[in-house]
Design a protein around this motif. Structure first.
Motif, PDB file in Angstrom:
ATOM      1  N   HIS A 250       0.846  -1.198   0.000  1.00  0.00           N
ATOM      2  CA  HIS A 250       0.000   0.000   0.000  1.00  0.00           C
ATOM      3  C   HIS A 250       0.880   1.246   0.000  1.00  0.00           C
ATOM      4  O   HIS A 250       1.760   1.375   0.870  1.00  0.00           O
ATOM      5  N   LEU A 251       0.625   2.152  -0.935  1.00  0.00           N
ATOM      6  CA  LEU A 251       1.406   3.392  -1.019  1.00  0.00           C
ATOM      7  C   LEU A 251       1.179   4.220   0.250  1.00  0.00           C
ATOM      8  O   LEU A 251       0.032   4.444   0.659  1.00  0.00           O
ATOM      9  N   LEU A 252       2.270   4.646   0.855  1.00  0.00           N
ATOM     10  CA  LEU A 252       2.147   5.459   2.067  1.00  0.00           C
ATOM     11  C   LEU A 252       1.480   6.794   1.729  1.00  0.00           C
ATOM     12  O   LEU A 252       1.748   7.391   0.689  1.00  0.00           O
ATOM     13  N   ALA A 253       0.620   7.229   2.607  1.00  0.00           N
ATOM     14  CA  ALA A 253      -0.026   8.534   2.418  1.00  0.00           C
ATOM     15  C   ALA A 253       0.970   9.648   2.735  1.00  0.00           C
ATOM     16  O   ALA A 253       1.963   9.427   3.439  1.00  0.00           O
ATOM     17  N   ALA A 254       0.675  10.843   2.202  1.00  0.00           N
ATOM     18  CA  ALA A 254       1.522  12.007   2.479  1.00  0.00           C
ATOM     19  C   ALA A 254       1.604  12.218   3.989  1.00  0.00           C
ATOM     20  O   ALA A 254       0.596  12.140   4.686  1.00  0.00           O
ATOM     21  N   GLY A 255       2.794  12.448   4.474  1.00  0.00           N
ATOM     22  CA  GLY A 255       2.975  12.702   5.904  1.00  0.00           C
ATOM     23  C   GLY A 255       3.329  11.472   6.706  1.00  0.00           C
ATOM     24  O   GLY A 255       3.773  11.596   7.854  1.00  0.00           O
ATOM     25  N   GLU A 256       3.112  10.283   6.153  1.00  0.00           N
ATOM     26  CA  GLU A 256       3.504   9.070   6.893  1.00  0.00           C
ATOM     27  C   GLU A 256       5.026   8.945   6.868  1.00  0.00           C
ATOM     28  O   GLU A 256       5.660   9.265   5.852  1.00  0.00           O
ATOM     29  N   PRO A 257       5.624   8.464   7.961  1.00  0.00           N
ATOM     30  CA  PRO A 257       7.088   8.363   7.977  1.00  0.00           C
ATOM     31  C   PRO A 257       7.608   7.396   6.910  1.00  0.00           C
ATOM     32  O   PRO A 257       7.023   6.329   6.712  1.00  0.00           O
ATOM     33  N   GLU A 258       8.657   7.817   6.235  1.00  0.00           N
ATOM     34  CA  GLU A 258       9.236   6.988   5.162  1.00  0.00           C
ATOM     35  C   GLU A 258       9.649   5.611   5.662  1.00  0.00           C
ATOM     36  O   GLU A 258       9.571   4.621   4.950  1.00  0.00           O
ATOM     37  N   ALA A 259      10.058   5.580   6.939  1.00  0.00           N
ATOM     38  CA  ALA A 259      10.567   4.321   7.493  1.00  0.00           C
ATOM     39  C   ALA A 259       9.480   3.258   7.619  1.00  0.00           C
ATOM     40  O   ALA A 259       9.779   2.094   7.880  1.00  0.00           O
ATOM     41  N   SER A 260       8.215   3.632   7.439  1.00  0.00           N
ATOM     42  CA  SER A 260       7.149   2.632   7.547  1.00  0.00           C
ATOM     43  C   SER A 260       6.819   1.980   6.206  1.00  0.00           C
ATOM     44  O   SER A 260       5.860   1.218   6.109  1.00  0.00           O
ATOM     45  N   GLY A 261       7.618   2.291   5.165  1.00  0.00           N
ATOM     46  CA  GLY A 261       7.397   1.663   3.861  1.00  0.00           C
ATOM     47  C   GLY A 261       8.700   1.233   3.223  1.00  0.00           C
ATOM     48  O   GLY A 261       9.781   1.586   3.699  1.00  0.00           O
ATOM     49  N   VAL A 262       8.585   0.461   2.149  1.00  0.00           N
ATOM     50  CA  VAL A 262       9.771  -0.009   1.418  1.00  0.00           C
ATOM     51  C   VAL A 262       9.719   0.544  -0.008  1.00  0.00           C
ATOM     52  O   VAL A 262       8.662   0.946  -0.500  1.00  0.00           O
ATOM     53  N   VAL A 263      10.886   0.545  -0.654  1.00  0.00           N
ATOM     54  CA  VAL A 263      10.971   0.955  -2.053  1.00  0.00           C
ATOM     55  C   VAL A 263      10.713  -0.261  -2.928  1.00  0.00           C
ATOM     56  O   VAL A 263      11.246  -1.351  -2.668  1.00  0.00           O
ATOM     57  N   LEU A 264       9.877  -0.094  -3.965  1.00  0.00           N
ATOM     58  CA  LEU A 264       9.631  -1.180  -4.910  1.00  0.00           C
ATOM     59  C   LEU A 264      10.291  -0.857  -6.238  1.00  0.00           C
ATOM     60  O   LEU A 264      10.342   0.318  -6.636  1.00  0.00           O
ATOM     61  N   PRO A 265      10.785  -1.867  -6.965  1.00  0.00           N
ATOM     62  CA  PRO A 265      11.470  -1.589  -8.216  1.00  0.00           C
ATOM     63  C   PRO A 265      10.509  -1.017  -9.266  1.00  0.00           C
ATOM     64  O   PRO A 265       9.391  -1.504  -9.413  1.00  0.00           O
ATOM     65  N   GLY A 266      10.961   0.037  -9.955  1.00  0.00           N
ATOM     66  CA  GLY A 266      10.205   0.568 -11.096  1.00  0.00           C
ATOM     67  C   GLY A 266       9.073   1.507 -10.745  1.00  0.00           C
ATOM     68  O   GLY A 266       8.380   1.999 -11.640  1.00  0.00           O
TER      69      GLY A 266
END
Ligand code: SF4
Length: 241
Positions: free
Chosen positions: A84-100
């Protein structure tokens, strides 16, 4: 920490939570009895694994991912992991980078089950174990997941709270003990569960159970051999374990 060689199947946790004897029969003695429900369950899982990856708006869907946890000694394949794409304002550390794709994405495991939507603790433990694997592999928190029920086509959202995590961790420890000791427990006479269990005809809980008195045994034996008793194995249409 466990070694790669010590990893046990994630799916065994579900059996263990339902009944330790069932987990031992399936995974130590390799007994398996198919009924209509278990076959339908396999088809549901196969179709969940087959469809590859796809995108739906702010959700990326990956199927059949291999998971493992060296901390808990578990491995297995997921049905679906949504990102799930993190919403604006959510900390970056709570998501991962996906290729492409840009942005950061939170993993969200979804386990497929047949039958109708209901609360089933053993399924929640299996889902939580997948989340623990994802957290260890990806280094991000997985606070929530879902069980998808094929018959009703509905989801049960599962909050992966501390209590469920502790239960899941303890279940993993007990599973390793079961595999280490390699002793199949006797049946425990939990009759409601036995009625739902596809292994009831092979397990024979009424004959292999604990603390069955001689008197009770004789009553059952005479009833079972009496007129009108077919001796057929019971199967339950709701069982998908
Ligand atoms: S029949 Fe009952 S005791 Fe036997 S494996 Fe199934 S749930 Fe366990």
């Amino acid at each position: 920490m466990y070694d790669e060689d010590d990893l046990l199947p994630l799916s065994a946790l579900q059996h263990l939570m339902f009944c330790r004897r069932r987990a031992a029969l399936v995974h130590l003695e390799h007994v398996w009895d198919e009924n209509v429900a278990t076959v339908e369950g396999h088809h549901l899982h196969d179709s969940a694994h087959d469809a590859g990856t796809e995108s739906r708006g702010d959700v990326r869907i990956a199927r059949g991912l291999m998971l493992r946890s060296l901390r808990h000694g578990l491995s297995g394949k997921t049905d679906v992991v949504e990102f799930h794409l993190l919403a604006a304002g959510e900390p970056e550390a709570s998501g991962v980078v996906l290729p492409g794709v840009s942005g950061r994405w939170r993993p969200y495991p979804v386990e497929y089950k047949r039958g109708r939507k209901r609360r089933e603790h053993s399924y929640e433990v299996q889902l939580c174990a997948q989340a623990l694997c994802l957290e260890e592999m990806l280094g991000v928190a997985v606070p929530e997941g879902a069980l998808y029920y094929g018959k009703s086509g509905r989801r049960q959202v599962v909050n992966l709270d501390e209590q469920l995590r502790r239960t899941t961790e303890m279940a993993a420890v007990r599973l390793h003990e079961l595999f280490r000791d390699r002793v199949t427990p006797r049946a425990d006479h939990h009759r409601n569960k036995c009625r739902q269990c596809s292994l009831v005809g092979l397990c024979l809980p009424e004959r292999t159970g604990k603390s069955l008195s001689v008197e009770a045994y004789l009553v059952r034996a005479s009833r079972d051999s009496g007129p009108g008793h077919s001796g057929d194995r019971r199967v339950n249409g709701e069982d998908d374990r």
